[in-house]
Design an enzyme around this catalytic site. Structure first.
Site, mmCIF file in Angstrom:
data_model
loop_
_atom_site.group_PDB
_atom_site.id
_atom_site.type_symbol
_atom_site.label_atom_id
_atom_site.label_comp_id
_atom_site.label_asym_id
_atom_site.label_seq_id
_atom_site.Cartn_x
_atom_site.Cartn_y
_atom_site.Cartn_z
ATOM 1 N N SER A 70 -4.872 2.851 -0.933
ATOM 2 C CA SER A 70 -6.052 2.601 -0.108
ATOM 3 C C SER A 70 -7.014 3.764 -0.284
ATOM 4 O O SER A 70 -6.723 4.724 -0.980
ATOM 5 C CB SER A 70 -5.646 2.497 1.365
ATOM 6 O OG SER A 70 -5.283 3.781 1.843
ATOM 7 N N GLU A 101 0.833 -1.190 0.000
ATOM 8 C CA GLU A 101 0.000 0.000 0.000
ATOM 9 C C GLU A 101 0.877 1.254 0.000
ATOM 10 O O GLU A 101 1.925 1.273 0.614
ATOM 11 C CB GLU A 101 -0.896 -0.048 1.240
ATOM 12 C CG GLU A 101 -2.163 0.734 1.124
ATOM 13 C CD GLU A 101 -1.960 2.196 1.383
ATOM 14 O OE1 GLU A 101 -2.677 2.988 0.775
ATOM 15 O OE2 GLU A 101 -1.083 2.544 2.184
#
Length: 184
Positions: A57, A31
């Protein structure tokens, strides 16, 4: 990327590329909240794009393009980008293109010189994941059998279709100018 941001090497108008973070290269699409947060914190959220074969995200902000496929680890175009290369991004829904604007000769030179880096893991569950995971555009699934066909051999990807199309249009315009007796 973070060191470059701290050293003020990243400026408005730049495209930051974080690669080798895809399903195989990461492994597992790490991420990118830290990089996007840092860009926002540096006041560059409206003027710097971040491209990655990793993922974002719901907390990421700014101009972010993730899940780029084919990923760098398998020779996707993102693996061939070098500092200072001109990059054109057209994020309009009818276009959705990212083009590395380098010559055919330079593209082929980089493709020929590129070799995949070693995987970050070489045993255990993550290694099994790397061996079986599909691309991000295929959902990173791991439950389909892979073949040993020549198509599975890692090599750098050819030029993106949008760049080839642009170059063909330029060549056509140059030919028309030449027919009209105008030098390009």
């Amino acid at each position: 990327m973070l060191r470059g941001l701290e050293a003020k090497e990243i400026k408005a108008g730049d495209v930051v590329i974080i690669r080798y973070e895809g399903p195989k290269g990461g492994p597992g699409l790490p991420e990118m909240l830290t990089p996007t947060s840092a860009i926002i914190g540096a006041g560059l959220g409206d003027s710097v794009a971040l491209l990655t074969d990793g993922r974002f995200s719901g907390g990421s902000h700014g101009f972010c393009i993730g899940h780029i496929t084919p990923e760098a680890q398998v020779g996707g175009p993102i693996a061939l980008v070098q500092n200072g290369d001109p990059i054109r991004i057209d994020a309009r829904s009818e276009a959705r293109t990212i083009d590395l604007l380098i010559s055919d000769e330079e593209w082929e030179k980089r493709r020929a010189a590129w070799t995949p880096p070693p995987y970050r893991v070489s045993q255990g569950t993550l290694f099994k994941y790397i061996q079986n995971v599909a691309t991000a555009s295929e959902g990173c699934i791991t439950d389909e059998l892979k073949s040993d066909s020549p198509a599975d051999i890692v090599q750098a990807t050819p030029k993106t279709p949008a760049v080839a199309e642009l170059e063909a249009k330029i060549a056509d315009l140059e030919a028309k100018l030449a027919q009209a007796g105008v030098k390009a």
